[in-house]
Design a protein around this motif. Structure first.
Motif, PDB file in Angstrom:
ATOM      1  N   VAL A 140       0.848  -1.200   0.000  1.00 50.44           N
ATOM      2  CA  VAL A 140       0.000   0.000   0.000  1.00 50.44           C
ATOM      3  C   VAL A 140       0.881   1.246   0.000  1.00 50.44           C
ATOM      4  O   VAL A 140       0.616   2.208  -0.729  1.00 50.44           O
ATOM      5  N   TRP A 141       1.952   1.224   0.783  1.00 46.14           N
ATOM      6  CA  TRP A 141       2.868   2.368   0.831  1.00 46.14           C
ATOM      7  C   TRP A 141       3.495   2.622  -0.536  1.00 46.14           C
ATOM      8  O   TRP A 141       3.558   3.752  -1.009  1.00 46.14           O
ATOM      9  N   HIS A 142       3.956   1.562  -1.191  1.00 47.62           N
ATOM     10  CA  HIS A 142       4.546   1.731  -2.527  1.00 47.62           C
ATOM     11  C   HIS A 142       3.519   2.294  -3.506  1.00 47.62           C
ATOM     12  O   HIS A 142       3.842   3.171  -4.306  1.00 47.62           O
ATOM     13  N   ALA A 143       2.294   1.809  -3.455  1.00 45.56           N
ATOM     14  CA  ALA A 143       1.243   2.306  -4.356  1.00 45.56           C
ATOM     15  C   ALA A 143       0.970   3.789  -4.104  1.00 45.56           C
ATOM     16  O   ALA A 143       0.837   4.575  -5.050  1.00 45.56           O
ATOM     17  N   LEU A 144       0.895   4.176  -2.848  1.00 48.69           N
ATOM     18  CA  LEU A 144       0.657   5.579  -2.504  1.00 48.69           C
ATOM     19  C   LEU A 144       1.821   6.456  -2.957  1.00 48.69           C
ATOM     20  O   LEU A 144       1.617   7.513  -3.558  1.00 48.69           O
ATOM     21  N   CYS A 145       3.033   6.010  -2.714  1.00 46.95           N
ATOM     22  CA  CYS A 145       4.214   6.772  -3.142  1.00 46.95           C
ATOM     23  C   CYS A 145       4.305   6.866  -4.662  1.00 46.95           C
ATOM     24  O   CYS A 145       4.650   7.917  -5.198  1.00 46.95           O
ATOM     25  N   ASP A 146       3.992   5.778  -5.354  1.00 46.07           N
ATOM     26  CA  ASP A 146       4.015   5.796  -6.819  1.00 46.07           C
ATOM     27  C   ASP A 146       3.010   6.811  -7.348  1.00 46.07           C
ATOM     28  O   ASP A 146       3.318   7.588  -8.259  1.00 46.07           O
ATOM     29  N   ALA A 147       1.818   6.815  -6.775  1.00 49.32           N
ATOM     30  CA  ALA A 147       0.770   7.742  -7.228  1.00 49.32           C
ATOM     31  C   ALA A 147       1.164   9.194  -6.977  1.00 49.32           C
ATOM     32  O   ALA A 147       0.833  10.077  -7.770  1.00 49.32           O
ATOM     33  N   MET A 148       1.890   9.439  -5.906  1.00 51.26           N
ATOM     34  CA  MET A 148       2.307  10.796  -5.559  1.00 51.26           C
ATOM     35  C   MET A 148       3.671  11.150  -6.173  1.00 51.26           C
ATOM     36  O   MET A 148       4.183  12.232  -5.952  1.00 51.26           O
ATOM     37  N   GLU A 149       4.249  10.205  -6.929  1.00 52.91           N
ATOM     38  CA  GLU A 149       5.555  10.384  -7.579  1.00 52.91           C
ATOM     39  C   GLU A 149       6.646  10.770  -6.582  1.00 52.91           C
ATOM     40  O   GLU A 149       7.475  11.648  -6.831  1.00 52.91           O
ATOM     41  N   ILE A 150       6.640  10.089  -5.459  1.00 48.77           N
ATOM     42  CA  ILE A 150       7.663  10.314  -4.435  1.00 48.77           C
ATOM     43  C   ILE A 150       8.868   9.455  -4.789  1.00 48.77           C
ATOM     44  O   ILE A 150       8.737   8.235  -4.909  1.00 48.77           O
ATOM     45  N   PRO A 151      10.032  10.076  -4.964  1.00 49.58           N
ATOM     46  CA  PRO A 151      11.224   9.305  -5.339  1.00 49.58           C
ATOM     47  C   PRO A 151      11.661   8.376  -4.201  1.00 49.58           C
ATOM     48  O   PRO A 151      11.392   8.632  -3.027  1.00 49.58           O
ATOM     49  N   ASP A 152      12.333   7.295  -4.581  1.00 45.35           N
ATOM     50  CA  ASP A 152      12.794   6.321  -3.588  1.00 45.35           C
ATOM     51  C   ASP A 152      13.597   6.969  -2.471  1.00 45.35           C
ATOM     52  O   ASP A 152      13.470   6.579  -1.312  1.00 45.35           O
ATOM     53  N   ALA A 153      14.402   7.939  -2.784  1.00 46.83           N
ATOM     54  CA  ALA A 153      15.247   8.584  -1.781  1.00 46.83           C
ATOM     55  C   ALA A 153      14.438   9.284  -0.685  1.00 46.83           C
ATOM     56  O   ALA A 153      14.935   9.467   0.423  1.00 46.83           O
ATOM     57  N   ARG A 154      13.199   9.675  -0.972  1.00 47.39           N
ATOM     58  CA  ARG A 154      12.363  10.380   0.013  1.00 47.39           C
ATOM     59  C   ARG A 154      11.337   9.479   0.686  1.00 47.39           C
ATOM     60  O   ARG A 154      10.719   9.874   1.667  1.00 47.39           O
ATOM     61  N   ARG A 155      11.116   8.269   0.158  1.00 49.50           N
ATOM     62  CA  ARG A 155      10.028   7.416   0.639  1.00 49.50           C
ATOM     63  C   ARG A 155      10.181   6.951   2.072  1.00 49.50           C
ATOM     64  O   ARG A 155       9.199   6.580   2.696  1.00 49.50           O
ATOM     65  N   TRP A 156      11.352   6.917   2.589  1.00 47.37           N
ATOM     66  CA  TRP A 156      11.572   6.255   3.874  1.00 47.37           C
ATOM     67  C   TRP A 156      11.861   7.220   5.003  1.00 47.37           C
ATOM     68  O   TRP A 156      12.254   6.808   6.087  1.00 47.37           O
ATOM     69  N   GLY A 157      11.639   8.502   4.774  1.00 45.88           N
ATOM     70  CA  GLY A 157      11.776   9.471   5.858  1.00 45.88           C
ATOM     71  C   GLY A 157      13.204   9.583   6.336  1.00 45.88           C
ATOM     72  O   GLY A 157      14.116   9.728   5.532  1.00 45.88           O
ATOM     73  N   SER A 158      13.373   9.466   7.631  1.00 42.42           N
ATOM     74  CA  SER A 158      14.690   9.663   8.232  1.00 42.42           C
ATOM     75  C   SER A 158      15.682   8.612   7.735  1.00 42.42           C
ATOM     76  O   SER A 158      15.305   7.495   7.382  1.00 42.42           O
ATOM     77  N   ALA A 159      16.935   8.984   7.735  1.00 39.97           N
ATOM     78  CA  ALA A 159      17.991   8.103   7.250  1.00 39.97           C
ATOM     79  C   ALA A 159      18.107   6.844   8.121  1.00 39.97           C
ATOM     80  O   ALA A 159      18.648   5.836   7.671  1.00 39.97           O
ATOM     81  N   ALA A 160      17.598   6.878   9.334  1.00 40.37           N
ATOM     82  CA  ALA A 160      17.703   5.741  10.239  1.00 40.37           C
ATOM     83  C   ALA A 160      16.791   4.583   9.826  1.00 40.37           C
ATOM     84  O   ALA A 160      16.984   3.460  10.229  1.00 40.37           O
ATOM     85  N   ARG A 161      15.802   4.865   9.016  1.00 40.83           N
ATOM     86  CA  ARG A 161      14.832   3.845   8.612  1.00 40.83           C
ATOM     87  C   ARG A 161      15.317   3.163   7.337  1.00 40.83           C
ATOM     88  O   ARG A 161      15.705   3.815   6.389  1.00 40.83           O
ATOM     89  N   GLN A 162      15.287   1.844   7.319  1.00 41.25           N
ATOM     90  CA  GLN A 162      15.692   1.103   6.129  1.00 41.25           C
ATOM     91  C   GLN A 162      14.490   0.815   5.261  1.00 41.25           C
ATOM     92  O   GLN A 162      13.426   0.467   5.752  1.00 41.25           O
ATOM     93  N   ALA A 163      14.647   0.967   3.983  1.00 43.15           N
ATOM     94  CA  ALA A 163      13.558   0.752   3.037  1.00 43.15           C
ATOM     95  C   ALA A 163      13.185  -0.721   2.961  1.00 43.15           C
ATOM     96  O   ALA A 163      14.051  -1.559   2.727  1.00 43.15           O
ATOM     97  N   PRO A 164      11.901  -1.040   3.164  1.00 48.43           N
ATOM     98  CA  PRO A 164      11.479  -2.427   2.960  1.00 48.43           C
ATOM     99  C   PRO A 164      11.482  -2.746   1.465  1.00 48.43           C
ATOM    100  O   PRO A 164      11.151  -1.888   0.658  1.00 48.43           O
TER     101      PRO A 164
END
Length: 76
Positions: A49-73
């Motif tokens: 669901v998160w990927h679908a929402l980010c894709d629809a909003m055209e959020i680049p991978d670099a911004r999808r995961w918020g703080s640098a401490a969080r690892q991208a699933p």
């Protein structure tokens, strides 16, 4: 990704008010015409669901995961 993490990312990346409105109101093609909230209620994986929402909003991978401490699933 857990539901709690999904909502934390919504708040952090999209903003709490705007992000929650998008999750509730934005119909997503990738989720078979459902909103993010509907898809979660139907049992979809929060990561998908998160990927679908980010894709629809055209959020680049670099911004999808918020703080640098969080690892991208990974995508499925």
């Amino acid at each position: 990704m857990r539901y709690r993490e999904f909502w934390q990312l919504v708040d952090e990346v999209l903003g709490s008010a705007h992000g929650r409105a998008l999750a509730r109101d934005l119909v997503l093609f990738e989720l078979q015409g459902r909103t993010a909230v509907q898809a979660l209620e139907d049992g979809e994986e929060p990561r998908d669901v998160w990927h679908a929402l980010c894709d629809a909003m055209e959020i680049p991978d670099a911004r999808r995961w918020g703080s640098a401490a969080r690892q991208a699933p990974p995508r499925r």
